[in-house]
Design a protein around this motif. Structure first.
Motif: not given
Length: 306
Positions: A11-19
């Motif tokens: 989930p953290l990596i997904t948020r990085v990609w979304l940013d």
């Protein structure tokens, strides 16, 4: 240092990609695709008893990339296409690259994987008016319950596949014979005129979709796929069905949505003589791109320098 679980960090990596997508460094379509691939990879690894990044081996990565899957009709595919394998590899590579950058692992299970071969690209075709009529005829089969005629109508109006993937009944002004698209990653929003055939098939499609819908509720015209990536892929797949039924797409000849866009670009240029009108109708910011689609050898005038 304790081993880090993939499920905990994903989930953290997904948020990085979304940013990054918000900042314009990645497309939302790529984020959606990579997220889906990584979630499947995590489940695949868990089934094989692997929970942590450090335990994800070269053999497991190769096994995931080559694992059987499902086609769009949920049929079993024992041997996934090379394109599917490349997508899985890219998503998994992005996951481990990000995990290493964030300090969660030093594992790099894809480093020595063999390259995935590419088949020679099939040559596209130059569509003429007779070809378009044949596509229209085949697209009408099963309408308005089927989406094919509506899909082709929007392509012929100058919409691109990513725009068609988001099209709803609210985007149409059938009385004024026009359709509004908000654009996509590489195209601008605009009104596109609809020809007589398009108005007819889109009106039938709207009536079919809206008769069982709640009043005032817009309906997806072509696809209801959950993600932007899947929706665009669904549009391309739908056009492929039309092209094959028409006999234009064969084992040796490729016909793709962009061939329709090229036909539309040439038609606009022939009718108006204005390259700027081609760019405007197709939502393009570049005259060079418009010229390329219209098969026009064009270069801007050279300016004199002091």
């Amino acid at each position: 240092m304790a081993k880090i679980r993939i499920r905990t960090v994903l989930p953290l990596i997904t948020r990085v990609w979304l940013d990054r997508a918000v900042a314009g460094h990645m497309s939302l379509e790529t984020v959606d695709l990579y997220t889906q691939i990584c979630e499947r990879a995590e489940r695949y690894a868990r089934v094989h008893g692997v929970l942590c990044f450090d335990d994800f081996t070269h053999a497991l990565a190769l096994s995931f990339i080559e694992a059987p899957g499902n086609d769009r009709h949920q049929g079993l595919l024992l041997n996934p296409a090379a394109g599917t394998q490349r997508q899985r590899r890219a998503g998994l590579q992005a996951l481990f690259t990000e995990a290493r950058a964030l300090g969660f692992t030093t594992a790099a299970p894809l480093v020595d994987l063999p390259p995935i071969s590419r088949s020679p690209r099939k040559k596209g075709v130059r569509l003429e008016e007779g070809d378009i009529q044949q596509l229209r005829f085949q697209a009408e089969r099963g309408m308005p319950a089927t989406r094919h005629a509506a899909l082709l109508a929007l392509l012929l109006a100058g919409w691109h596949t990513a725009e068609i993937a988001k099209a709803t009944t609210d985007d149409l002004d059938l009385t004024g014979a026009s359709a509004w698209t908000g654009g996509a990653t590489r195209t601008y929003g605009r009104h596109c005129p609809l020809d007589e055939w398009a108005v007819i098939v889109l009106r039938l499609r709207c009536h079919h979709l809206l008769r069982s819908a709640a009043p005032g509720t817009a309906q997806q015209l072509v696809t209801g796929a959950s993600s932007a990536y899947r929706a665009q892929a669904s549009v391309c797949s739908g056009f492929g069905d039309i092209a094959r039924r028409s006999g234009l797409a064969t084992a040796r000849r490729r016909v793709e949505p962009k061939d329709i866009t090229r036909y539309v670009a040439r038609t606009i240029l022939e009718e108006t003589g204005q390259l700027s009108e081609v760019a405007r109708r197709l939502g393009l910011s570049s005259l060079d791109s418009a010229a390329s689609l219209a098969s026009l050898e064009w270069l801007p005038e050279e300016t004199e320098t002091a």
